[in-house]
Design an enzyme around this catalytic site. Structure first.
Site, PDB file in Angstrom:
ATOM      1  N   VAL A 155       0.842  -1.138   0.223  1.00 19.49           N
ATOM      2  CA  VAL A 155      -0.202   0.073  -0.115  1.00 19.49           C
ATOM      3  C   VAL A 155       0.897   1.250   0.064  1.00 19.49           C
ATOM      4  O   VAL A 155       1.707   1.501   0.881  1.00 19.49           O
ATOM      5  CB  VAL A 155      -0.972  -0.078   1.151  1.00 19.49           C
ATOM      6  CG1 VAL A 155      -1.756   1.249   0.977  1.00 19.49           C
ATOM      7  CG2 VAL A 155      -1.709  -1.255   1.347  1.00 19.49           C
ATOM      8  N   CYS A 156       0.642   2.120  -1.006  1.00 15.73           N
ATOM      9  CA  CYS A 156       1.308   3.415  -1.013  1.00 15.73           C
ATOM     10  C   CYS A 156       3.034   3.217  -1.102  1.00 15.73           C
ATOM     11  O   CYS A 156       3.418   2.383  -1.990  1.00 15.73           O
ATOM     12  CB  CYS A 156       0.943   4.364   0.025  1.00 15.73           C
ATOM     13  SG  CYS A 156       1.131   6.115  -0.316  1.00 15.73           S
ATOM     14  N   GLU A 157       3.530   3.835  -0.275  1.00 13.74           N
ATOM     15  CA  GLU A 157       4.978   3.883  -0.027  1.00 13.74           C
ATOM     16  C   GLU A 157       5.442   2.230   0.092  1.00 13.74           C
ATOM     17  O   GLU A 157       6.407   1.772  -0.248  1.00 13.74           O
ATOM     18  CB  GLU A 157       5.568   4.611   1.183  1.00 13.74           C
ATOM     19  CG  GLU A 157       6.985   4.603   1.140  1.00 13.74           C
ATOM     20  CD  GLU A 157       7.732   5.297   2.376  1.00 13.74           C
ATOM     21  OE1 GLU A 157       6.961   5.517   3.390  1.00 13.74           O
ATOM     22  OE2 GLU A 157       8.749   5.447   2.236  1.00 13.74           O
ATOM     23  N   GLY A 159       3.778  -0.060  -1.083  1.00 12.36           N
ATOM     24  CA  GLY A 159       3.651  -0.661  -2.322  1.00 12.36           C
ATOM     25  C   GLY A 159       4.954  -0.515  -3.126  1.00 12.36           C
ATOM     26  O   GLY A 159       5.288  -1.524  -3.930  1.00 12.36           O
TER      27      GLY A 159
END
Lengths: 377, 292
Positions: A155-157, A159
Site C-alpha cells: 500500500v502506497c509507500e 507498495g
C-alpha cells in the site's frame, strides 16, 4: 482526509453546504454538544480485528490475523504499508476494513507494522526496510504457512517496498498486488489535474541539498511536517475541517465516531527515518529511479522486468496524492504476463473506507490470489 | 435560532476559527516586535565595535524589514477587502428571505473573511517550520558570543523567508477574494438579488480552493516555500552548534555524539540481521527444498 473520501472540489462543496444546512436547523449542534461531552478517547478505537504478534525485530512487528471464516486460499497474504501513515488505515473500523473483508472471504492474512521510528532510527535506509525487515517478514510468513512463497499486498509507500522486493526476490513472491502505489513519480504531469500530484511538484521544487539539510536538522522527516504538506493539498478543506466537517457529523453518533476514528488515524503520524526519507524524496520523487530501473538496494539494482509473477495493480480514480498515471506506469515496465488493473472510485483513502470501493476491493484481491493459489507451495 | 445552547455551540466554532488565525498573527507580530526590541537594545553606540563580528547581519535586517513592509502592505489591502467580504457574506443571508441573519452566523462569516485565518489555514507550513525549528527562546541567547550571532542571523533569515512566503500566500488569498467579489457582483447584477448565504458560502469555498490550488503550484509559492524550509533547517543547525558548545563545556553528550552512537548501532544491527539471516538460510535450506 475526513469522514468521506471526496475530491478536493467535492469536499469543499459538500463542506460548504454542510454548514449552511447546520446553520438552518441548529439541531445538529445541540446533539453534537451532548455527544462530545459523552464520547471518550477509549470509545474511538481503530484496528480492532483480533491478531497475534508472531515475529518481532528491532521496532518491526509482524501480526497474524485470526481467521474469521474458513480459509479458501492456501498461500497467505502479507500487507505492507509504508512509513508515512500507518497500516491501521486498512482496519479502520469493523464495517470499513479491508482486513476484515479479506478475512471474511477466507484469506490467511498478515500485516507488518514498522513501529514508531525515533531519532535513534535515523540511519535506517530503504535497503534495511526492504532487503532486511520485509525479507524477514516474508520468510516468517512462509515458514508459518509451510510455503516457499507468499502473496504480497503493498500500500502506497509500502507498495514501493513490495515492488522493489518482488523485483529483487521474485522466486519468493507468489503474486503481487499493489494499492495506490507510485511507480513513475513524474507521471503526475500526464493528467496534470488541478489539486492532484502536489507532493510530486512540491518535492521537485526542493533542491537535493535542501532535503539533506532538512534531515540533518531534524534527524528524521517529522510526521507533522508531512501532515502539513498533505494539508496544503486541500487548502479550503483544511480550513473547514474542524468546523464545517464537524458540523456535518455532529448530530449523529455513528458518523461522529467514524469521523473521530479517521482523526485518530491521521494523528498517528510516525516520523519517517531520515536516511530512508532522503532516498524516498531524492531517489524516487526527484530522480524517479524506480521506473527507470536505476534504484539500487543493498548493492543490487531493482530491475522491474524481473517481476514475472501475476500482478494486480489497484489505484483510485480520484487520488490526488498518488495520481493514477503514476501507478499505471507499472504496466509497461514489469515482466509479468498476467497483469491486471483495478480502478476504484474515490480518492487515496477512499480505497479503504469508501462504500463502493469496499464492495470491489477485497473481492478482487481474493479472486486474484485464489486464481493463483494452485501449485504454488 | 436564538436558543442559547445552539447559539453557544456555533459561537464556539466561530471563536475557535477566529482564535486560530488570531493566534498565528499575534505570534508573528510578537516575534517581530521582540526581535526589533532586542536588536535595538543590543546595538548601542558602545557596542558598535562588535558589529563586524556579525557579518551580514545589517543586510539581513534590512531584508527582513523590506519583507515585513511588503507583507504589511498586502495586509492592509487584505483587511480592507475582508471588510467588504464580511459585509457581502453576512448580507447575502438577508438577500432573499429578508430575515436578519443570526449574529453568530454573521460572526462565522466574518471570521471566514478575516485574512488572519487565510494565513493560519493555508500557510500552516510556516507554523510547522517554526515549531520544528524553535528550541531555546531568543531571550536566552543574548549573553553568548559569535555563535549566538549566527543563531540570530539564521533566525532573521527564517523570519524573512517566512514573511516572503506569507506574502505570496496572502496574494493568493487576495486573488481569491477579488475573483469571488467579481462573481458575486456579476450574479447580483444579473437578477438584482444577491445570492443566499448557502450559495455565497459555496461560491467562496469553491473560488478560494481553485485559486489557492493554482497559487500553490506557482513558482513564487514553491520557491519561497523551499527557501522557508531551507532557512528553518539552517536555523535549527545553528542552534545545535551553539547548544553543542555549551554541552561540551559541561560534559553533556551532544546531538552529534548521539548521532554517532545511533549510526554505529544501526550498522551493528544491520550486520547482525545479515548474519542471522545467513545462519537461518543455512539451517533452513534442506527443509525448504523438501517442502517444494
Amino acid at each position: 482526509m475526513g469522514e468521506k473520501a471526496l475530491s478536493p472540489a467535492e469536499a469543499v462543496s459538500t463542506a460548504a453546504h454542510a454548514l449552511a444546512d447546520a446553520v438552518s436547523t441548529g439541531s445538529k449542534l445541540l446533539a453534537g454538544t451532548e455527544l462530545f461531552s459523552r464520547i471518550r478517547d477509549q470509545d474511538v478505537q481503530i484496528a480492532t480485528t483480533p491478531r497475534d504478534v508472531v515475529w518481532r525485530q528491532d521496532k518491526v512487528t509482524l501480526h497474524h490475523f485470526r481467521p474469521l471464516a474458513e480459509r479458501h486460499v492456501r498461500i497467505p497474504v502479507l500487507i505492507t504499508y509504508g512509513l508515512i501513515g500507518r497500516w491501521t488505515m486498512t482496519d479502520l473500523q469493523d464495517d470499513r476494513s479491508l482486513v476484515r473483508n479479506l478475512l471474511n472471504l477466507g484469506v490467511d492474512l498478515y500485516v507488518v507494522d514498522w513501529g514508531n521510528p525515533s531519532r535513534a532510527d535515523r540511519y535506517l535506509t530503504l535497503d534495511d526496510y526492504i532487503c532486511s525487515y520485509l525479507d524477514a517478514c516474508v520468510t516468517e510468513v512462509a515458514r508459518q504457512a509451510g510455503t516457499d512463497r507468499v502473496n504480497l499486498l503493498g500500500v502506497c509507500e509500502g507498495g514501493v517496498f513490495t515492488t522493489a522486493y518482488a523485483a529483487l526476490e521474485p522466486e519468493r513472491v507468489n503474486t503481487m498486488a499493489l494499492t495506490i502505489t507510485p511507480i513513475d513519480f513524474h507521471a503526475d504531469a500526464v493528467e496534470n489535474r488541478p489539486g492532484h500530484g502536489f507532493i510530486n511538484i512540491w518535492t521537485r521544487a526542493l533542491a537535493p541539498e535542501d532535503v539533506d539539510r532538512l534531515i540533518e536538522a531534524n534527524g528524521n522527516l517529522p510526521g507533522e511536517f508531512m501532515g502539513a504538506v498533505f494539508s496544503l493539498m486541500t487548502p479550503i478543506r483544511t480550513m473547514f475541517k474542524y468546523n464545517l466537517d464537524l458540523l456535518d457529523v455532529a448530530g449523529d453518533e455513528n458518523r461522529l465516531v467514524n469521523w473521530l476514528r479517521m482523526e485518530k488515524w491521521i494523528a498517528d503520524r510516525p516520523d519517517h527515518p531520515g536516511e530512508a526519507a532522503k532516498q524516498w524524496l531524492k531517489e524516487l520523487y526527484q530522480q524517479n529511479k524506480l521506473v527507470k530501473n536505476q534504484l539500487e538496494l543493498d548493492g543490487r539494482r531493482v530491475d522491474l522486468s524481473r517481476i514475472t509473477m501475476p500482478v494486480l495493480n489497484v489505484y483510485a480514480k480520484d487520488d490526488h496524492i498518488i495520481p493514477p498515471a503514476t501507478s499505471q506506469a507499472l504496466r509497461s515496465v514489469v515482466g509479468a504476463k498476467e497483469y491486471e488493473e483495478l480502478a476504484l472510485p474515490g480518492g487515496h483513502v477512499g480505497v479503504f473506507v469508501g462504500g463502493k470501493s469496499q464492495k470491489l476491493f477485497a473481492p478482487a484481491v481474493m479472486e486474484f490470489v485464489r486464481k493463483h493459489d494452485g501449485g504454488a507451495a | 435560532m436564538s436558543d442559547p445552547p445552539f447559539d453557544f455551540g456555533l459561537k464556539s466554532f466561530a471563536d475557535f476559527w477566529w482564535q486560530a488565525g488570531k493566534a498565528a498573527q499575534q505570534a508573528q507580530e510578537d516575534a517581530t516586535r521582540s526581535f526589533t526590541e532586542a536588536l535595538k537594545s543590543t546595538i548601542r553606540p558602545a557596542a558598535q565595535a562588535d558589529l563586524p563580528v556579525w557579518p551580514g547581519a545589517a543586510v539581513d535586517n534590512a531584508e527582513l524589514a523590506r519583507a515585513s513592509e511588503a507583507l504589511a502592505e498586502l495586509w492592509k489591502a487584505a483587511t480592507e477587502l475582508s471588510t467588504g467580504m464580511a459585509k457581502s457574506l453576512a448580507g447575502a443571508g438577508n438577500g432573499l428571505s429578508g430575515a436578519k441573519l443570526d449574529p453568530t452566523v454573521e460572526a462565522t462569516f466574518r471570521a471566514m473573511a478575516d485574512p488572519r485565518t487565510w494565513l493560519a489555514g493555508a500557510g500552516g507550513m510556516d507554523l510547522v517550520i517554526g515549531a520544528v525549528a524553535q528550541g531555546p527562546q531568543l531571550a536566552d541567547l543574548w549573553n553568548a558570543e559569535r555563535q549566538q550571532a549566527r543563531v540570530m542571523q539564521a533566525w532573521t533569515e527564517m523570519r524573512r523567508r517566512t514573511l516572503e512566503h506569507n506574502a505570496v500566500v496572502m496574494q493568493g488569498w487576495l486573488g481569491a477574494a477579488r475573483a469571488f467579489g467579481e462573481e458575486i457582483a456579476g450574479r447580483t447584477k444579473k437578477d438584482g438579488n444577491s445570492p443566499d448565504h448557502k450559495t455565497t458560502l459555496a461560491l467562496w469555498a469553491e473560488t478560494a480552493n481553485r485559486v489557492m490550488l493554482e497559487t500553490q503550484r506557482s513558482e513564487p509559492f514553491l520557491q519561497t516555500q523551499a527557501a522557508m524550509i531551507r532557512s528553518g533547517a539552517e536555523f535549527r543547525m545553528a542552534q545545535r552548534e551553539m547548544a553543542e558548545r555549551w554541552a561540551a563545556q559541561f560534559g553533556f553528550p551532544t546531538r552529534t555524539e548521539l548521532d554517532d552512537v545511533h549510526r554505529s548501532l544501526t550498522e551493528l544491527r544491520r550486520e547482525f540481521r545479515a548474519f542471522r539471516r545467513k545462519h537461518a538460510e543455512r539451517g533452513a535450506a534442506p527443509a525448504r527444498k523438501s517442502e517444494a
